[in-house]
Design a protein around this motif. Structure first.
Motif, short mmCIF file in Angstrom:
data_model
loop_
_atom_site.label_atom_id
_atom_site.label_comp_id
_atom_site.label_asym_id
_atom_site.label_seq_id
_atom_site.Cartn_x
_atom_site.Cartn_y
_atom_site.Cartn_z
N GLU A 93 0.91 -1.19 0.00
CA GLU A 93 -0.09 0.09 0.02
C GLU A 93 0.88 1.31 -0.18
O GLU A 93 2.12 1.23 0.54
CB GLU A 93 -1.03 0.01 1.03
CG GLU A 93 -1.90 -1.10 1.25
CD GLU A 93 -3.04 -1.12 2.54
OE1 GLU A 93 -3.66 -1.49 2.50
OE2 GLU A 93 -2.25 -0.62 3.71
N ALA A 94 0.50 2.34 -0.46
CA ALA A 94 1.21 3.78 -0.55
C ALA A 94 1.29 4.07 0.89
O ALA A 94 2.39 4.48 1.36
CB ALA A 94 0.22 4.62 -1.19
N SER A 95 0.47 3.82 1.74
CA SER A 95 1.13 4.24 3.39
C SER A 95 2.01 3.31 3.74
O SER A 95 3.03 3.83 4.47
CB SER A 95 -0.29 4.43 4.17
OG SER A 95 -0.87 3.02 3.90
N THR A 96 2.17 2.00 3.45
CA THR A 96 3.07 1.20 3.84
C THR A 96 4.32 1.33 3.44
O THR A 96 5.46 1.27 4.10
CB THR A 96 2.45 -0.32 3.62
OG1 THR A 96 1.27 -0.48 4.21
CG2 THR A 96 3.63 -1.25 4.24
N PHE A 97 4.37 1.63 2.20
CA PHE A 97 5.52 1.89 1.23
C PHE A 97 6.24 3.23 2.06
O PHE A 97 7.47 3.12 2.06
CB PHE A 97 5.31 2.44 -0.11
CG PHE A 97 6.50 2.70 -0.96
CD1 PHE A 97 7.33 1.97 -1.60
CD2 PHE A 97 6.84 4.10 -1.02
CE1 PHE A 97 8.46 2.28 -2.20
CE2 PHE A 97 7.90 4.46 -1.71
CZ PHE A 97 8.67 3.55 -2.29
N ASN A 98 5.83 4.14 2.33
CA ASN A 98 6.42 5.21 2.93
C ASN A 98 6.93 4.94 4.30
O ASN A 98 7.79 5.48 4.69
CB ASN A 98 5.44 6.40 3.17
CG ASN A 98 5.23 7.41 2.14
OD1 ASN A 98 6.04 8.51 2.14
ND2 ASN A 98 4.35 7.12 1.25
N ILE A 99 6.55 4.10 5.16
CA ILE A 99 7.08 3.38 6.24
C ILE A 99 8.20 2.76 6.08
O ILE A 99 9.33 2.85 6.52
CB ILE A 99 6.03 2.78 7.12
CG1 ILE A 99 4.78 3.66 7.37
CG2 ILE A 99 6.67 2.01 8.33
CD1 ILE A 99 3.56 2.85 8.24
N LEU A 100 8.06 1.69 5.13
CA LEU A 100 9.26 1.10 4.65
C LEU A 100 10.38 1.98 3.99
O LEU A 100 11.58 1.84 4.51
CB LEU A 100 8.89 0.03 3.56
CG LEU A 100 10.04 -0.99 2.86
CD1 LEU A 100 10.55 -1.97 4.12
CD2 LEU A 100 9.20 -1.79 2.02
#
Length: 284
Positions: A93-100
């Motif tokens: 997900e876009a939100s998860t990518f930012n965390i990664l």
């Protein structure tokens, strides 16, 4: 342009542009068939668009050949990073990518300690541990890592990004900034086109599969987000600018929920986003 000489304005612009960029990139990957072709289109167009800002900044070039060599090597690593990240963006997900993506901060910190012999500061170590913890919180569930393939690819992309950044430290100061960013985007796109064996028919097919307006918006915000972030760091205090820019993680969680229907593990994402902002504050 006076607006680009104000640190606060550039931080706000970065948050807006990066948010739109991340959200529209996810939309593009949903409709895409070829990750390589999609990367080439978005990245080359982004580099081309940012060139319109060249007249607003001094035209300057370095005379030291070593600067060009370092820049050239860093561009290769940026190309690898951008190509891998498109696949990662498709899988998470876009939100998860930012965390990664924040793991690169940990790698840069480690490089500073191991290569540049920077002082080992406790609060920075705590910040790094918290960033790793925030990623475990998101990806580790019921004894296993979710999206294991994309997590590993994301870590690899963070490593190549770290190498590129370390090679390119302060190089932007030697060039006209929009031209520097434009080349940093267009040359990797060309390298991906050549070495990923992307064909013109693949690009044509991607253009037909995706909404051209979304492609244009994504490319526009890609270059502008990089530009605004660099200007913010040039004009402001890193200990303030870095945590404020990191709030993009939380904004993407909210936007992903509202616009991309990314509703899974919402609380975990918010908590991870808050942890990351605090971690960046400690590290910077």
């Amino acid at each position: 342009m006076n607006v680009f000489n104000m640190c606060g304005v550039n931080i706000i612009l970065f948050l807006i542009f990066s948010l739109i960029f991340d959200q529209t990139y996810k939309v593009c990957t949903r409709n895409s068939k070829s990750d390589g072709a999609l990367t080439v289109i978005l990245e080359f167009l982004a580099g081309l668009i940012i060139l319109v800002l060249i007249p607003f900044f001094d035209i300057k070039f370095p005379t030291d050949i070593k600067i060009y060599i370092l820049w050239g090597i860093s561009i290769i690593f940026f190309a690898i990073t951008d190509r891998i990240n498109t696949t990662v963006r498709r899988g998470v997900e876009a939100s998860t990518f930012n965390i990664l993506r924040q793991i690169s901060t940990v790698f840069i910190l480690l490089a500073g300690i191991l290569i540049f012999k920077e002082e080992l500061v406790l609060k920075k170590i705590i910040g790094a541990i918290l960033i790793i913890f925030s990623n475990i919180l998101i990806f580790y569930e019921k004894g296993v890592f979710k999206n294991n393939k994309y997590v590993l690819l994301g870590v690899l992309a963070n490593i190549t990004y770290t190498v590129a950044i370390l090679l390119e430290i302060d190089l932007a100061n030697y060039f006209n900034l929009p031209m520097f960013i434009g080349i940093n985007l267009m040359i990797p796109a060309i390298l991906i086109f050549i070495f990923n064996r992307v064909k013109f028919k693949d690009i044509k097919e991607e253009l037909s599969l995706n909404n051209k307006g979304i492609l244009l918006i994504n490319s526009l915000t890609w270059g502008l987000s990089i530009f605004a972030q660099i200007r913010a760091y040039n004009l402001g205090n890193m200990t303030i600018v870095a945590p404020l820019c990191a709030t993009a993680v939380i904004l993407n969680v909210i936007a992903g929920y509202l616009f991309l229907n990314e509703k899974d593990n919402l609380l975990k994402k918010v908590v991870s986003g808050i942890i990351i902002v605090f971690s960046v504050f400690l590290i910077k």
